[in-house]
Design an enzyme around this catalytic site. Structure first.
Site, mmCIF file in Angstrom:
data_model
loop_
_atom_site.group_PDB
_atom_site.id
_atom_site.type_symbol
_atom_site.label_atom_id
_atom_site.label_comp_id
_atom_site.label_asym_id
_atom_site.label_seq_id
_atom_site.Cartn_x
_atom_site.Cartn_y
_atom_site.Cartn_z
ATOM 1 N N HIS A 1 -12.815 -2.563 -2.776
ATOM 2 C CA HIS A 1 -12.014 -2.028 -1.682
ATOM 3 C C HIS A 1 -12.465 -2.633 -0.343
ATOM 4 C CE1 HIS A 1 -9.175 1.569 -1.528
ATOM 5 N NE2 HIS A 1 -9.218 1.208 -0.255
ATOM 6 N N THR B 1 -5.174 2.212 -7.858
ATOM 7 C CA THR B 1 -6.477 2.154 -7.183
ATOM 8 C C THR B 1 -7.386 3.213 -7.785
ATOM 9 O OG1 THR B 1 -5.480 1.292 -5.193
ATOM 10 C CG2 THR B 1 -7.628 2.350 -4.941
ATOM 11 N N GLY C 1 -12.088 -9.308 -1.999
ATOM 12 C CA GLY C 1 -13.309 -8.881 -1.300
ATOM 13 C C GLY C 1 -14.053 -10.048 -0.683
ATOM 14 N N SER D 1 0.837 -1.203 0.000
ATOM 15 C CA SER D 1 0.000 0.000 0.000
ATOM 16 C C SER D 1 0.871 1.253 0.000
ATOM 17 C CB SER D 1 -0.886 -0.001 1.256
ATOM 18 O OG SER D 1 -1.391 1.289 1.503
ATOM 19 N N ARG E 1 -8.144 -8.101 4.897
ATOM 20 C CA ARG E 1 -8.216 -8.137 6.367
ATOM 21 C C ARG E 1 -7.632 -9.392 6.996
ATOM 22 N NH1 ARG E 1 -12.844 -5.730 4.372
ATOM 23 N NH2 ARG E 1 -13.264 -3.593 5.091
ATOM 24 N N LEU F 1 -0.837 2.198 -6.054
ATOM 25 C CA LEU F 1 -0.640 3.629 -6.265
ATOM 26 C C LEU F 1 -1.993 4.323 -6.314
ATOM 27 C CD1 LEU F 1 2.118 5.019 -6.975
ATOM 28 C CD2 LEU F 1 1.365 4.992 -9.346
ATOM 29 N N TYR F 2 -2.048 5.533 -5.787
ATOM 30 C CA TYR F 2 -3.222 6.381 -6.013
ATOM 31 C C TYR F 2 -2.873 7.391 -7.092
ATOM 32 C CZ TYR F 2 -5.157 4.627 -1.598
ATOM 33 O OH TYR F 2 -5.653 3.826 -0.606
ATOM 34 N N ARG G 1 -15.089 -0.636 1.621
ATOM 35 C CA ARG G 1 -14.662 0.561 2.358
ATOM 36 C C ARG G 1 -14.870 1.844 1.559
ATOM 37 N NH1 ARG G 1 -11.147 -0.707 6.529
ATOM 38 N NH2 ARG G 1 -9.715 1.034 6.284
ATOM 39 N N LYS H 1 -7.150 -1.346 -10.132
ATOM 40 C CA LYS H 1 -7.783 -1.978 -8.958
ATOM 41 C C LYS H 1 -9.076 -1.237 -8.627
ATOM 42 C CE LYS H 1 -6.805 -3.244 -4.134
ATOM 43 N NZ LYS H 1 -7.578 -2.327 -3.294
#
Ligand SMILES: Cc1cc2nc3c(=O)[nH]c(=O)nc-3n(C[C@H](O)[C@H](O)[C@H](O)COP(=O)(O)O)c2cc1C
Ligand SMILES: CC(C)CC(=O)C(=O)O
Length: 352
Positions: A261, A165, A293, A112, A316, A138-139, A264, A237
């Site tokens: 996501h 993302t 997911g 991340s 998670r 990457l954003y 989220r 993504k």
């Protein structure tokens, strides 16, 4: 349900044990979805609509779950750990521990942009154990120079692909963060985005994210730019529709991750296992399709593969593993169930 001191046999056991170790506001940050929690719940629930249609008297004595990903790199089975930020709140070693665990089990890992360790630290923690595929999440960032520095660091460190993302023009509305006035604990660094918690201590995650992320992102501006600055593979993504899959093909992307996501971001979007078939059909073999997911069992992985995904990712579960210092329980558990049920994928199918 596993009681204190009992063996952990499933990811559900790991979730309970890991969640118990975490302070309330940190547990809620990791475990929650956005607004009404529709999509996060739907992600897991949707898997149970589908039943496996088994074939019998198939020789599974030499079942082999290993496969090639990203154009030829070998993994022990088609599972990776999704990029998830701020893992050092779950365990001081954070992403470096996740990386070691992934390398030990021969699965890939996403790093991340909000990792608490640098790309090189995360990557070398894994490669010191065994060869491992890392992808860099990457954003689309307002600061293009910083975005470029991240890309160069990822290339130098040996990452295989960029996971861009695309589902986060703004951070999802997470009531838990607002209710708890959630802030990253002081003392943690965000070296990839060149921030310390001291510098962002007065910001909540959503205000910090708004300052950092470029909500004007779009296909025509950002994908050709990325392509022009790196030879790493480019994956999108957060795709959930045939339309966006076709755009990913049109813009020459290498693959998509069908993802919401982990529930989220925008609440009320479909479970990924339900969105997967239309994306696979639209891709039509031209680009690769992965999914994440709510994947919690080997049979979930089997169902996703049967619907045409090449590989699954989990977010998670690795964090719960960190919280109980047992990251590998995840991969072991999923690996054994996966091995058990995979058999010969081409000879198995299932019906809704
Ligand atoms: C605590 C947490 C932090 C996350 N951080 C990021 C991130 O920085 N970038 C990103 O693209 N996705 C992030 N994700 C989403 C994951 O990459 C992944 O899509 C999601 O967790 C998969 O769902 P699952 O947790 O049900 O397996 C995060 C998820 C969680 C739970
Ligand atoms: C650290 C956050 C900005 C990352 C996150 O919570 C997410 O992407 O879901």
């Amino acid at each position: 349900m596993a009681k204190e001191g009992e063996k952990m046999l499933s990811v559900a056991d790991l979730e309970r044990a890991g969640s118990k170790k975490l302070p309330d506001s940190i547990r809620e940050f990791y475990n929650s979805g956005s607004t009404e929690q529709l999509t996060i719940h739907e992600n897991s629930r949707a898997f149970s609509k589908y039943r496996v249609r088994p074939r019998v008297l198939v020789d599974v004595s030499k079942a082999d779950t290993s496969t090639n990903l990203f154009g030829g790199q070998r993994v022990s089975f088609p599972l990776g750990v999704s990029p998830a930020g701020v893992q050092a709140m779950a365990h001081p070693d954070g992403e470096t521990a996740t990386s070691r665990a992934c390398a030990k089990r021969g699965v890939s890992m996403g790093i991340s942009s909000f990792s608490n360790y640098s790309i090189t630290e995360v990557r070398s923690a894994g490669t010191n154990v065994a060869p491992i595929i890392h992808v860099m999440q990457l954003y689309t960032m307002k600061d293009r120079d910083l975005q470029l520095r991240i890309i160069r660091d990822a290339e130098l460190a040996g990452c295989t692909a960029i996971f861009l993302t695309a589902d986060s023009p703004v951070l999802g509305v997470r009531y838990n963060e607002w209710r708890n006035d959630f802030r990253t604990p002081a003392g943690l660094a965000f070296p990839i985005i060149e921030l310390t918690t001291e510098r962002i201590q007065n910001q909540t995650h959503d205000s910090g994210f708004t300052a950092f992320n470029d909500d004007a992102h779009n296909w025509t501006r950002d994908i050709p730019w990325l392509r022009s600055v790196t030879k790493m593979q480019i994956w999108i993504k957060g795709v959930l529709t045939a339309e966006d899959t076709l755009l990913a093909v049109q813009y020459g992307c290498d693959g998509i991750i069908v993802s919401n996501h982990g529930g989220r971001q925008l609440d009320g979007v479909p479970a990924t296992i339900d969105a997967l078939p239309e994306c696979v059909a639209a891709a039509n073999g031209r680009i690769r399709v992965h999914v994440d997911g709510g994947i919690r069992t080997g049979t979930d992985i089997f169902k996703a593969l049967a619907f045409g995904a090449e590989c699954c990712w989990v977010g998670r579960p690795a964090i719960w593993g960190l919280a109980v210092s047992l990251s590998m329980a995840v991969a072991c558990q999923m690996g054994s169930v996966h091995t058990e049920c995979l058999g010969r994928p081409a000879e198995n199918s299932f019906a809704a």
